[in-house]
Design an enzyme around this catalytic site. Structure first.
Site, PDB file in Angstrom:
ATOM      1  N   GLU A   1       0.845  -1.201   0.000  1.00 51.45           N
ATOM      2  CA  GLU A   1       0.000   0.000   0.000  1.00 51.45           C
ATOM      3  C   GLU A   1       0.878   1.249   0.000  1.00 51.45           C
ATOM      4  O   GLU A   1       1.851   1.337   0.758  1.00 51.45           O
ATOM      5  CB  GLU A   1      -0.908   0.025   1.234  1.00 51.45           C
ATOM      6  CG  GLU A   1      -1.822   1.262   1.219  1.00 51.45           C
ATOM      7  CD  GLU A   1      -2.677   1.384   2.462  1.00 51.45           C
ATOM      8  OE1 GLU A   1      -3.708   0.701   2.540  1.00 51.45           O
ATOM      9  OE2 GLU A   1      -2.311   2.181   3.358  1.00 51.45           O
TER      10      GLU A   1
ATOM     11  N   ASP B   1     -19.862  -7.527  11.340  1.00 49.68           N
ATOM     12  CA  ASP B   1     -18.828  -7.228  10.336  1.00 49.68           C
ATOM     13  C   ASP B   1     -18.793  -8.309   9.260  1.00 49.68           C
ATOM     14  O   ASP B   1     -18.631  -8.020   8.067  1.00 49.68           O
ATOM     15  CB  ASP B   1     -17.438  -7.156  11.000  1.00 49.68           C
ATOM     16  CG  ASP B   1     -17.241  -5.868  11.789  1.00 49.68           C
ATOM     17  OD1 ASP B   1     -17.918  -4.877  11.480  1.00 49.68           O
ATOM     18  OD2 ASP B   1     -16.404  -5.867  12.709  1.00 49.68           O
TER      19      ASP B   1
HETATM   20  P1  FAD Z   1     -18.518  -0.345   5.068  1.00 46.27           P
HETATM   21  O1  FAD Z   1     -18.287  -1.750   4.629  1.00 46.27           O
HETATM   22  O2  FAD Z   1     -19.569   0.433   4.354  1.00 46.27           O
HETATM   23  O3  FAD Z   1     -18.839  -0.370   6.636  1.00 46.27           O
HETATM   24  C1  FAD Z   1     -18.885   0.848   7.369  1.00 46.27           C
HETATM   25  C2  FAD Z   1     -19.697   0.665   8.650  1.00 46.27           C
HETATM   26  O4  FAD Z   1     -21.085   0.536   8.301  1.00 46.27           O
HETATM   27  C3  FAD Z   1     -19.344  -0.598   9.424  1.00 46.27           C
HETATM   28  O5  FAD Z   1     -19.474  -0.351  10.793  1.00 46.27           O
HETATM   29  C4  FAD Z   1     -20.378  -1.610   8.971  1.00 46.27           C
HETATM   30  O6  FAD Z   1     -20.621  -2.573   9.963  1.00 46.27           O
HETATM   31  C5  FAD Z   1     -21.591  -0.737   8.700  1.00 46.27           C
HETATM   32  N1  FAD Z   1     -22.407  -1.221   7.574  1.00 46.27           N
HETATM   33  C6  FAD Z   1     -21.988  -1.477   6.324  1.00 46.27           C
HETATM   34  N2  FAD Z   1     -23.012  -1.855   5.535  1.00 46.27           N
HETATM   35  C7  FAD Z   1     -24.115  -1.829   6.330  1.00 46.27           C
HETATM   36  C8  FAD Z   1     -25.499  -2.075   6.117  1.00 46.27           C
HETATM   37  N3  FAD Z   1     -25.948  -2.462   4.906  1.00 46.27           N
HETATM   38  N4  FAD Z   1     -26.349  -1.922   7.153  1.00 46.27           N
HETATM   39  C9  FAD Z   1     -25.899  -1.536   8.368  1.00 46.27           C
HETATM   40  N5  FAD Z   1     -24.601  -1.268   8.647  1.00 46.27           N
HETATM   41  C10 FAD Z   1     -23.728  -1.403   7.637  1.00 46.27           C
HETATM   42  N6  FAD Z   1     -10.127   4.951   4.298  1.00 46.27           N
HETATM   43  C11 FAD Z   1      -9.900   6.007   3.460  1.00 46.27           C
HETATM   44  O7  FAD Z   1     -10.440   7.086   3.708  1.00 46.27           O
HETATM   45  N7  FAD Z   1      -9.077   5.894   2.370  1.00 46.27           N
HETATM   46  C12 FAD Z   1      -8.473   4.730   2.037  1.00 46.27           C
HETATM   47  O8  FAD Z   1      -7.753   4.657   1.034  1.00 46.27           O
HETATM   48  C13 FAD Z   1      -8.680   3.595   2.886  1.00 46.27           C
HETATM   49  N8  FAD Z   1      -8.117   2.404   2.617  1.00 46.27           N
HETATM   50  C14 FAD Z   1      -8.396   1.310   3.386  1.00 46.27           C
HETATM   51  C15 FAD Z   1      -7.858   0.067   3.034  1.00 46.27           C
HETATM   52  C16 FAD Z   1      -8.130  -1.060   3.803  1.00 46.27           C
HETATM   53  C17 FAD Z   1      -7.545  -2.389   3.402  1.00 46.27           C
HETATM   54  C18 FAD Z   1      -8.958  -0.942   4.962  1.00 46.27           C
HETATM   55  C19 FAD Z   1      -9.244  -2.151   5.804  1.00 46.27           C
HETATM   56  C20 FAD Z   1      -9.490   0.278   5.320  1.00 46.27           C
HETATM   57  C21 FAD Z   1      -9.242   1.421   4.535  1.00 46.27           C
HETATM   58  N9  FAD Z   1      -9.770   2.663   4.850  1.00 46.27           N
HETATM   59  C22 FAD Z   1      -9.542   3.743   4.024  1.00 46.27           C
HETATM   60  C23 FAD Z   1     -10.591   2.839   6.059  1.00 46.27           C
HETATM   61  C24 FAD Z   1     -12.103   2.647   5.812  1.00 46.27           C
HETATM   62  O9  FAD Z   1     -12.570   3.654   4.953  1.00 46.27           O
HETATM   63  C25 FAD Z   1     -12.784   2.723   7.177  1.00 46.27           C
HETATM   64  O10 FAD Z   1     -12.478   1.590   7.943  1.00 46.27           O
HETATM   65  C26 FAD Z   1     -14.298   3.012   7.151  1.00 46.27           C
HETATM   66  O11 FAD Z   1     -14.682   3.403   8.458  1.00 46.27           O
HETATM   67  C27 FAD Z   1     -15.154   1.819   6.747  1.00 46.27           C
HETATM   68  O12 FAD Z   1     -14.995   1.513   5.436  1.00 46.27           O
HETATM   69  P2  FAD Z   1     -15.657   0.178   4.789  1.00 46.27           P
HETATM   70  O13 FAD Z   1     -15.353   0.203   3.372  1.00 46.27           O
HETATM   71  O14 FAD Z   1     -15.316  -1.010   5.585  1.00 46.27           O
HETATM   72  O15 FAD Z   1     -17.211   0.531   5.024  1.00 46.27           O
END
Ligand code: FAD
Length: 324
Positions: free
Chosen positions: A24, A175
């Protein structure tokens, strides 16, 4: 009943895949940072990774520098970029435009993320996407519209997975439900958030497989050599660093000793994940290559030999020889 396929009757035909390797990077914030990043990129390229991921600021705060870095990776190196994309605070129209821009510069892998909610508590604008799942569906729709342009390779969509509970989630089980929903919406693979205990990746894998998640889950591992970085990381991700490791790093008397302790702890995490069946390893580099390469040296991953690819470093060395 249809006859069994050749693959079903000879499962070993498929063989075991080599372990995937990726790094990354984040877009540089200054010309000096850019210079140092390009040295790192040259060093990492020489290890022939399968892809390098490029982070993206929540709400598109660094859109231009991210696209610029990705464009240069495509134009000037042999590296394949995996573009992170966040959807929080953006409308589907804005995101469709960014997805199109990424595909136009040659991106074929996108890590679909929600991004962190703004700290000021301001509600996202009306109509903006809420979850990573919505972004996956949007990427698939844009891809479908461009299917004739993508005949030589579709878009691989990755998502985030969490070995420890996401800070906003009610439970680890929730999750995994979210990960399953992201798979159903079209995710091809997942990369994990950082974790600090050797059993955490295996536990996630067990929970996810039991729930029906079949996509590869790649452990994201950070070289654990800097106390300052560990503290910052815990702040950003909500993942608490291992107090025992912090104690050992704090007690180290020299940088060399700290590096040795941190690299060894990272190698232990990576080996535990590989033993649990990890299909690859994603190293969070913080745009520095030394610790990442130290970890890699100690792991001796089974990697394919790609004799016909030359890194941009090798190519420029060749050009220098021709010119002299
Ligand atoms: P989601 O999968 O949408 O989940 C977010 C929250 O909503 C979770 O608590 C989940 O339980 C809940 N949720 C999801 N779907 C639903 C639903 N249908 N109903 C109810 N609740 C729901 N951040 C950045 O800003 N830039 C980056 O480049 C970046 N890169 C990352 C790379 C990796 C490998 C990881 C693991 C994280 C990265 N992050 C980055 C951080 C990430 O954006 C955060 O962890 C963010 O808070 C959640 O993103 P997510 O895509 O998991 O969201």
């Amino acid at each position: 009943m249809s006859p069994p396929s050749l693959i079903d009757t000879h499962p070993n035909l498929v063989g075991t895949a080599p372990v995937a390797l990726s790094y990354e990077l984040f877009p540089p914030r200054s010309p000096a940072a850019a210079e140092s990043l390009w040295t790192t990129i040259g060093e990492l390229e020489a290890t022939d990774p399968d892809y390098v991921s490029v982070t993206y600021g929540a709400s598109g705060s660094n859109r231009n520098t991210a696209v610029e870095l990705i464009n240069r990776l495509v134009q000037e190196t042999t590296l394949r970029p995996l573009a992170h994309l966040t959807c929080v605070g953006n409308s589907p129209q804005e995101l469709a435009e960014i997805i199109g821009e990424l595909l136009d510069v040659g991106v074929r892998g996108i890590l679909a993320l929600r991004g962190d909610q703004p700290k000021d508590g301001v509600a996202p604008p009306e109509g903006s996407l809420r979850y990573a799942q919505d972004l996956i569906e949007l990427i698939r729709r844009v891809e479908q519209r461009r299917s004739a342009l993508l005949c030589a390779g579709k878009v691989a969509v990755g998502v985030a997975a969490y070995p420890t509970r996401h800070p906003e989630s009610p439970s680890e089980a929730h999750d995994v439900e979210v990960l399953l929903a992201k798979q159903r919406s079209g995710a091809d693979f997942a990369i994990t958030q950082v974790f600090f205990h050797t059993e955490q990746y295996a536990d996630l894998l067990t929970r996810a497989r039991r729930a029906g998640v079949t996509i590869p889950i790649i452990p994201g591992v950070m070289p654990l050599t800097s106390l300052r970085r560990l503290a910052r990381l815990s702040e950003l991700t909500g993942v608490e660093a291992d107090p025992a490791l912090i104690g050992r790093l704090a007690a180290a008397e020299t940088d060399a000793e700290r590096t040795r302790i941190g690299v060894s702890a990272t190698v232990d995490l990576a080996n535990a994940a590989l033993d649990a069946g990890a299909p690859g390893l994603h190293l969070y580099t913080f745009n520095e290559h030394t610790a990442a390469l130290d970890v890699l040296d100690k792991l001796a991953l089974p990697r394919p030999r790609r004799g016909n690819r030359h890194s941009s470093h090798q190519r420029s060395a060749g050009r220098r020889q021709l010119a002299s």
